[in-house]
Design a protein around this motif. Structure first.
Motif, short mmCIF file in Angstrom:
data_model
loop_
_atom_site.label_atom_id
_atom_site.label_comp_id
_atom_site.label_asym_id
_atom_site.label_seq_id
_atom_site.Cartn_x
_atom_site.Cartn_y
_atom_site.Cartn_z
N ILE A 20 -4.45 10.21 -6.40
CA ILE A 20 -4.65 11.38 -5.55
C ILE A 20 -4.87 10.93 -4.11
N HIS A 21 -4.14 11.56 -3.18
CA HIS A 21 -4.35 11.30 -1.76
C HIS A 21 -4.91 12.58 -1.12
N GLN A 22 -5.27 12.48 0.13
CA GLN A 22 -5.90 13.55 0.91
C GLN A 22 -7.36 13.75 0.47
N SER A 23 -8.27 13.52 1.40
CA SER A 23 -9.69 13.50 1.08
C SER A 23 -10.20 14.80 0.45
N LEU A 60 -1.77 6.24 4.56
CA LEU A 60 -3.08 6.68 5.05
C LEU A 60 -4.13 6.39 3.99
N VAL A 61 -5.38 6.31 4.42
CA VAL A 61 -6.49 6.27 3.48
C VAL A 61 -7.27 7.58 3.61
N TYR A 109 0.83 -1.21 0.00
CA TYR A 109 0.00 0.00 0.00
C TYR A 109 0.86 1.26 0.00
N ARG A 110 1.97 1.24 0.70
CA ARG A 110 2.85 2.43 0.70
C ARG A 110 3.39 2.73 -0.70
N ALA A 111 3.47 1.72 -1.54
CA ALA A 111 3.87 1.97 -2.92
C ALA A 111 2.82 2.79 -3.66
N LEU A 112 1.59 2.71 -3.18
CA LEU A 112 0.49 3.48 -3.76
C LEU A 112 0.35 4.84 -3.09
N ASN A 113 0.53 4.87 -1.76
CA ASN A 113 0.41 6.09 -0.98
C ASN A 113 1.49 6.07 0.10
N VAL A 114 2.53 6.82 -0.13
CA VAL A 114 3.70 6.78 0.77
C VAL A 114 3.35 7.21 2.18
#
Length: 215
Positions: free
Chosen positions: A65-68, A54-55, A46-51
């Motif tokens: 894209i991260h951060q809601s 977090l979800v 998962y960290r490969a997708l979002n370092v």
């Protein structure tokens, strides 16, 4: 089709689910369990997708894209109807400010990783950890209630008579406040908005209990 990496109880992921539903967008859900095996969000895959570990993470084609709130703003830009932000610049800023009252001031100091650190690294008791949570949520909701009470023309939602970004943030926060048994009678305006939101299908389908990974 886009993909939302989500956890059923994550209030940040919950915000995005509401926005997707309000805009009538189909998406796939990939559950990321935040507790099992020390937290799947911390695993290398998962960290490969979002370092950040977090979800949520939202993948739309080649966009990751991260951060809601950034995800919801992306949805607003790519699918502007129905709008979750008013057209007027002042009103847009006011809605964003209400959303940030929750997403920036209340949520970050009460989320899972903070509570875990308090308990496991700083050694606070379960009662002290819960007291921390309740204190900061009540303080934040007290300010938010005052803002909503001061509105010259209060509507059915946090800002007017249509749901906005602020409502996407409010409902998940109140869900968590109820989980921690916070007395919501001290926040009548917030409670009325939350209750009205939950009469709508878009909000109902976004609830934790309605998710494929619900426990």
């Amino acid at each position: 089709m886009s993909t939302l990496y989500s956890y059923f109880r994550s209030s940040a992921a919950y915000r995005v689910r509401i926005a997707l539903n309000l805009k009538g967008l189909d998406y796939d859900t990939v559950p990321v369990h935040l507790v099992r095996d020390g937290g799947e969000q911390l695993k290398p895959a998962y960290r490969a997708l979002n370092v950040n570990g977090l979800v949520p993470t939202f993948v739309d084609g080649e966009a990751n894209i991260h951060q809601s709130l950034a995800i919801i703003e992306y949805l607003e830009d790519t699918h502007p109807t129905p709008a979750l932000l008013p057209a007027d610049p002042v009103a847009r800023a006011q809605v964003r400010a209400l959303a940030l009252d929750i997403a920036a001031d209340i949520h970050p100091i009460d989320n899972l990783r903070v509570l875990r650190y308090l308990k496991h690294q700083l050694g606070v008791t379960e009662e002290q950890k819960n007291a921390w949570y309740v204190h900061w949520v009540v303080e934040g909701l007290t300010s938010l209630e005052a803002r909503l009470q001061a509105q010259a023309q209060p509507g059915k939602f946090t800002f007017g008579d249509t749901p906005t970004l602020a409502d996407c943030c409010l409902v998940p926060q109140i869900y968590n406040a109820n989980r921690f048994k916070i007395d919501m009678t001290q926040f009548p305006r917030i409670s009325a908005v939350n209750a009205h939101c939950l009469t709508l299908d878009a909000f109902q389908r976004a609830t934790p209990e309605a998710q494929p990974d619900a426990e």
